[in-house]
Write an enzyme that holds these catalytic residues in place. Structure first.
Site, PDB file in Angstrom:
ATOM      1  N   LYS A 109       0.819  -1.212   0.000  1.00 58.21           N
ATOM      2  CA  LYS A 109       0.000   0.000   0.000  1.00 58.21           C
ATOM      3  C   LYS A 109       0.850   1.258   0.000  1.00 58.21           C
ATOM      4  O   LYS A 109       2.046   1.245   0.277  1.00 58.21           O
ATOM      5  CB  LYS A 109      -0.983  -0.031   1.172  1.00 58.21           C
ATOM      6  CG  LYS A 109      -2.149  -0.977   0.892  1.00 58.21           C
ATOM      7  CD  LYS A 109      -3.322  -0.763   1.801  1.00 58.21           C
ATOM      8  CE  LYS A 109      -4.548  -1.497   1.243  1.00 58.21           C
ATOM      9  NZ  LYS A 109      -5.711  -1.404   2.160  1.00 58.21           N
TER      10      LYS A 109
ATOM     11  N   ARG B 268      -4.119  -9.954   4.367  1.00 57.67           N
ATOM     12  CA  ARG B 268      -4.551  -9.912   2.961  1.00 57.67           C
ATOM     13  C   ARG B 268      -3.347  -9.450   2.134  1.00 57.67           C
ATOM     14  O   ARG B 268      -2.862  -8.328   2.308  1.00 57.67           O
ATOM     15  CB  ARG B 268      -5.732  -8.964   2.808  1.00 57.67           C
ATOM     16  CG  ARG B 268      -6.335  -8.911   1.408  1.00 57.67           C
ATOM     17  CD  ARG B 268      -7.582  -8.024   1.399  1.00 57.67           C
ATOM     18  NE  ARG B 268      -8.230  -8.004   0.101  1.00 57.67           N
ATOM     19  CZ  ARG B 268      -7.979  -7.129  -0.864  1.00 57.67           C
ATOM     20  NH1 ARG B 268      -7.067  -6.169  -0.661  1.00 57.67           N
ATOM     21  NH2 ARG B 268      -8.619  -7.175  -2.017  1.00 57.67           N
TER      22      ARG B 268
END
Length: 299
Positions: free
Chosen positions: A234, A268
């Protein structure tokens, strides 16, 4: 702030999710990301074709993923809207093919009740909702089906632009949101052992917000439900390390391991093999599992 290792904080840590059982007091589940979208922030459409998505899912399971998360609509606001029917056409065939090939957990990443219903009918076990069950009918679909739900914090939800999101105390506000949405889920008839929470790193949050959420993650995990973190590659990792999208693997592993120590129990991720190795090593160092191939036994 204490540097102690945080337990899962889950009242009943042994959970049956789909066809698999997890003991979240001693185990971390690894969720592989497979997006049937042309615009996902990391994959950039590499698994948009049906055969590519199915191959990616099977490869993830072969590499050790416990769980496969299928999405047909990205979170980003920088995309054209699609109908629920188009989203179903993207995800249902992938889910059906994966379900026929593995007993791994399958989740559908969607905020739409009709898409969730179709995905469950195709073989999904979990609804992964980055909109926090705010779409009309979503909680009812989950309750009626008995599916597990991932309740995620975001301000705007998928496809909605939020300019300069601000928080007085991001961790307290995210925790408050999650508590409120869990209460809503329970009132809608979703069983407590069907609920998972996710603080939503980078979802309507800047780098400072996501770092603070990670630093104080025990305030989220202590809510009392299994906590999922979606940190993989991210932007808060990229901005912290000044790394482009394709060079965030080390930062991702560090953030994931740190989150395990803070009580996270579901990760995840994009890079399954590297995550499996780092998680199994972390579990062994914490005394949750033994070496896979020791040369000398203790006996």
């Amino acid at each position: 702030m204490s540097g102690d290792i945080v337990s899962s904080g889950i009242g009943s840590p042994v959970r049956r999710i789909g066809r698999r059982e997890f003991d979240f007091e001693r185990q971390v589940a690894i969720m592989a990301i497979v997006n049937r979208t042309p615009n996902s922030f990391h994959d950039q459409g590499r698994t948009f074709a049906l055969d590519s998505a199915v191959k990616a899912a099977r490869r993830a399971v072969d590499e050790g993923a416990d769980w496969v998360d299928i999405g047909g609509f990205a979170f980003s606001a920088a995309q054209a809207p699609i109908s629920p029917e188009e989203e179903i056409d993207r995800v249902a065939p992938v889910i059906a093919e994966i379900r026929a090939a593995t007993d791994a957990v399958i989740s559908i990443d969607t905020h739409r009740a009709e898409v969730a219903r179709a995905a469950l009918e195709a073989g999904a076990d979990v609804i992964n909702d980055t909109n926090g069950l705010r779409e009309p009918g979503m909680a009812e679909v989950a309750a009626a089906s008995g599916a597990c739900v991932v309740v995620t914090h975001s301000i705007g939800g998928p496809g909605r632009r939020v300019f300069r999101p601000g928080y007085t105390d991001v961790v307290a506000e995210v925790a408050g949101f999650l508590r409120e949405r869990v209460a809503y889920a329970l009132e809608a008839g979703i069983a407590p052992d069907r609920i998972i929470i996710d603080p939503g790193h980078d979802l309507n949050k800047n780098t400072y917000h996501s770092l603070e959420l990670t630093r104080r993650l025990e305030e989220i995990t202590s809510i009392g439900y299994p906590t999922l973190v979606a940190l993989s590659n991210k932007d808060f990792i990229g901005e912290t390390l000044d790394r482009p999208q394709g060079e965030r693997a080390e930062g991702t592993i560090a953030a994931n391991v740190f989150s395990i120590l803070k009580g996270a129990r579901i990760l995840r991720v994009h890079d399954v093999a590297a995550t499996v190795a780092s998680v199994r090593m972390t579990e062994a160092m914490l005394g949750w599992r033994g070496p896979l191939s020791p040369r000398h036994n203790l006996a």
